[in-house]
Scaffold this active site. Structure first.
Site, short mmCIF file in Angstrom:
data_model
loop_
_atom_site.label_atom_id
_atom_site.label_comp_id
_atom_site.label_asym_id
_atom_site.label_seq_id
_atom_site.Cartn_x
_atom_site.Cartn_y
_atom_site.Cartn_z
N SER A 153 0.83 -1.21 0.00
CA SER A 153 0.00 0.00 0.00
C SER A 153 0.86 1.25 0.00
CB SER A 153 -0.88 0.02 1.24
OG SER A 153 -1.49 1.28 1.39
N TYR B 227 -1.31 0.18 10.39
CA TYR B 227 -1.52 -0.41 9.07
C TYR B 227 -0.33 -0.07 8.18
CZ TYR B 227 -3.62 -1.02 4.42
OH TYR B 227 -3.86 -1.39 3.13
#
Ligand SMILES: Cc1cc2nc3c(=O)[nH]c(=O)nc-3n(C[C@H](O)[C@H](O)[C@H](O)COP(=O)(O)OP(=O)(O)OC[C@H]3O[C@@H](n4cnc5c(N)ncnc54)[C@H](O)[C@@H]3O)c2cc1C
Lengths: 245, 442
Positions: free
Chosen positions: A138, A151
């Site tokens: 990501s 995250y």
């Protein structure tokens, strides 16, 4: 990629990618947690032209299962030349700040389980001197931000792991493709307010297949995230730490 | 996310989207209560796909194919699959949609719930006739497989049931053979409504597809002036070999980038467009056309509804009996449209045949169907549309809910006498802006 193991096959991005692979007649081994959902994805892939589709319902947080899983997939498809790691969770940043247990969940699913899967996969591909490993990381892993650094850290660690793996596997002709999507309109982001930066899973999937075909090292999807993250990485920490991002 | 209908009138902002992603899971329940309504691709024009104050069960993610048998042409798919996706999957394998509306960007669920019709109604009837079975999920958690043999009453209530009987999760569609993606088309100039009647009747026997485009400004002797199209799939191009996928059109990618100023559609622009259209089309009177421009002339330009400006537009589609009263009503509607000073941009005329639909509330019935659209100019436009509604009612015709934003409760009751029987099948947790309006409740 003709014989592909897909992990987290019921996620929106994986489903869109599976469709593209199926339309080319690929053989697929689909893994996800929910058997009914997997069945729907499998039927879709068969109807669209996949030459073979097998499914296995499994919780990928159960790391002890991974070696055997890779073995079963290889046997079922009569070999393996591609894997797509698409499972992951967003987690709850605030909860993770309060309790390590929550942070650990995010790290386990997004990082540890990927390492645990990539180890047998990489060894197998290295031995056969062929294959493509496609892993969804990501843009959030490019720089830690207060709003989702747990995250981000899980994805950042994953990206670094993939760099090293790519470095190791380069000489055996195995491609390691790091995919860094920005915001994608999926059930994972259902509660996030949508803006012009959001891409559809279909668009991201087309980018994934293109990158896999070209054996790219790292891709931002959509591509405009490349320059954006370049700029964000360039902000001096002194300044960055005062920003609200 | 703002969910609108294609006409963008009425505009509804206070409604929530509840995405449905898996057919096997229970329907989502709205947190703050309120009613539910399925929402496909929002290609209905008025308020039949809207639910002010309630929630919309969006089906865009319910888009999986479940099975396709290339020998029999039976396709099973989830209800959010679009006709476009189906064509991409099956057309190169020699299969085509049994019935298709004028845009391929509609969902299977929406096509069933409105029981849509196409240019072959006189031959094939409505879409619902080609859906041998589907699953219906109700808010009480019950699931029914519906067909002529099983749960027949639910089957009949749900085809043309306006999304009110529950959520269709998947459906089987019996496709039709197609061995050539090209249509052999003939274009014939029409000078008036009587011309149309004659030609439409006479073409029913030998042509699968018929439709007429009408110059909405024509009056008097020219009332109903236009072009009549008829065609058939061209003869087989091949026998056993599949078509190459290359016939699938590349999306033009052309899109209307912003709302046009409200006055872009006026008498002058409509007149200019009609003149150009009439004269350009007359040049090629017969020939081969790919199915894409033949069936979907407007799909090449995305979001073309924006040319009507932010206030949107209203479509009016009715069917009137093919008798003297019906013909007189048709002429009156065309004439009122032409005189209104708010000319319809696109006027389409077609003959419905008498192939029955299994749907209780299905719109098409034997007669002539006319569709007009009007830029929204507020009260003036609403009054005009309501007048057209009255003329239709008095001639014993009916108006199409998928295109409607204004019909009165009295008209609805007159058009759809089956509504009382139908009401028993409406899910207690479901409702729509349209349903409340035509039942005089909001
Ligand atoms: C350019 C254009 C041309 C058109 N031409 C024609 C034509 O030639 N003939 C014709 O008949 N129509 C035509 N239409 C209208 C269109 O075909 C119908 O309105 C169609 O139903 C729209 O489908 P949708 O998926 O957009 O559904 P929506 O408009 O979103 O919904 C339509 C209805 O279906 C219900 N519904 C949707 N999904 C489900 C589900 N899964 N289960 C139960 N109910 C559901 C909704 O509640 C609503 O009542 C045209 C529309 C456009 C924009």
């Amino acid at each position: 990629m003709k014989k592909v193991l897909v992990l987290g096959a019921t996620s929106a991005i994986a489903q869109s990618t599976v469709r593209l692979l199926a339309a080319r007649g690929a053989a697929l081994y689909l893994v996800g947690r929910n058997a009914e959902r997997l069945d729907a994805v499998a039927r879709d892939a068969r109807t669209r032209g996949a030459s073979k589709v097998e499914t296995e319902a499994l919780d990928l947080d159960d790391l002890a299962q991974h070696e055997a899983l890779v073995e079963r997939a290889t046997v079922a498809l009569g070999g393996l030349d591609g894997a797509l790691l698409a499972h992951g969770i967003l987690g709850d940043q605030e909860a993770a700040q309060r309790s390590f247990a929550e942070a650990e969940k995010v790290l386990r699913t997004n990082f540890l389980s990927a390492v645990s899967l990539l180890t047998p996969l990489a060894n197998r591909f290295e031995a056969q001197k062929a294959g493509t490993l496609v892993v969804i990381s990501s843009v959030a892993g490019d720089r830690g931000r207060q709003s989702n650094y747990v995250y981000g850290a899980s994805k950042g660690a994953l990206s670094v792991f993939l760099q090293g793996l790519r470095n190791r596997l380069a000489r055996s002709g195995v491609a390691v493709v790091t995919v860094k999507p920005g915001f994608v309109d999926t059930p994972m982001t259902a509660d996030v307010k949508k803006n012009a930066l959001f891409a559809t899973p279909d668009k991201v999937a087309r980018g994934i297949v293109r990158a896999a075909d070209a054996r790219k090292d790292e891709v931002y999807l959509p591509g405009f995230w490349g320059p954006i993250m370049f700029a964000i990485r360039g902000i001096p920490e002194r300044v960055f730490k005062r920003m609200r991002l | 996310m703002e969910l609108n209908s294609w006409g963008r009138y009425p505009r509804v902002t206070e409604q929530r989207a509840l995405p449905v992603t898996w057919t096997t899971e229970p329907l989502p329940r709205p947190a703050g209560g309120g009613s539910l309504l399925p929402y496909g691709q929002g290609r209905s024009y008025g308020d039949s796909c809207l639910n002010a104050g309630g929630s919309l069960l969006t089906t865009a993610r319910l888009d999986r194919f479940l099975d396709f048998n290339p020998a029999t042409g039976v396709l099973r798919c989830e209800s959010g699959v679009t006709l476009d996706a189906i064509l991409r999957l099956v057309s190169w394998q020699g299969w085509f949609l049994p019935v298709t509306p004028g845009t391929k960007f509609v969902s299977v669920g929406g096509a069933i719930a409105n029981d849509v019709h196409g240019k072959n109604h006189h031959r094939a009837g409505t879409f619902g006739r080609h859906v041998p079975r589907f699953e219906l999920v109700r808010s009480d958690g019950s699931r029914r497989e519906c067909s002529l043999e099983q749960n027949r009453d639910w089957y009949e209530a749900t085809i043309g049931g306006l999304g009110l009987t529950g959520l269709i999760t998947w459906a089987d569609i019996q496709l039709r053979r197609m061995s050539n993606p090209y249509i052999h088309q003939e274009t014939i100039p029409l000078s008036n409504v009587d011309d149309f009647l004659k030609l439409a009747m006479e073409s029913e026997q030998d042509y699968d597809f018929t439709v007429a485009w009408v110059d909405s400004l024509g009056r008097g002797r020219n009332l109903g002036k236009g072009l009549f199209y008829r065609g058939n799939h061209a003869p087989p191009q091949f026998d056993a070999v599949p078509l190459s996928k290359s016939h699938l059109s590349r999306r033009s990618g052309l899109a209307v980038p912003f709302d046009f100023p409200g006055l872009a559609i006026n008498r002058l622009s409509v007149a200019a467009f009609n003149w150009l259209y009439y004269h350009r089309q007359r040049l090629n009177r017969t020939g081969l056309v790919h199915y894409d421009p033949f069936f979907y002339p407007l799909d090449g330009v995305h979001r073309w509804n924006r040319i009507y400006g932010r206030r949107g537009f209203l479509q009016f589609q009715c069917v009137v009996p093919a008798n003297d009263a019906g013909t007189a009503a048709l002429k009156e509607i065309l004439d009122r449209g032409a005189r209104s000073g708010m000319p319809s941009f696109l006027t389409v005329l077609k003959m419905f045949g008498d192939v029955p639909s299994p749907g209780m509330m299905s719109f098409p019935k034997r007669g002539m169907t006319l569709a007009l659209d009007f830029a929204n100019r507020g009260e003036r436009t609403y009054r005009l549309v309501e007048e057209l509604d009255r003329v239709t009612r008095e001639a014993g015709g009916r108006v199409y809910p998928a295109k409607d934003a204004r019909m009165s409760p009295e008209s609805f009751a007159a058009y759809y006498p089956e509504r009382e029987r139908f009401a028993k099948y409406v899910d207690p947790a479901f409702s729509s802006s349209f349903w409340r309006r035509v039942n005089g409740a909001g």
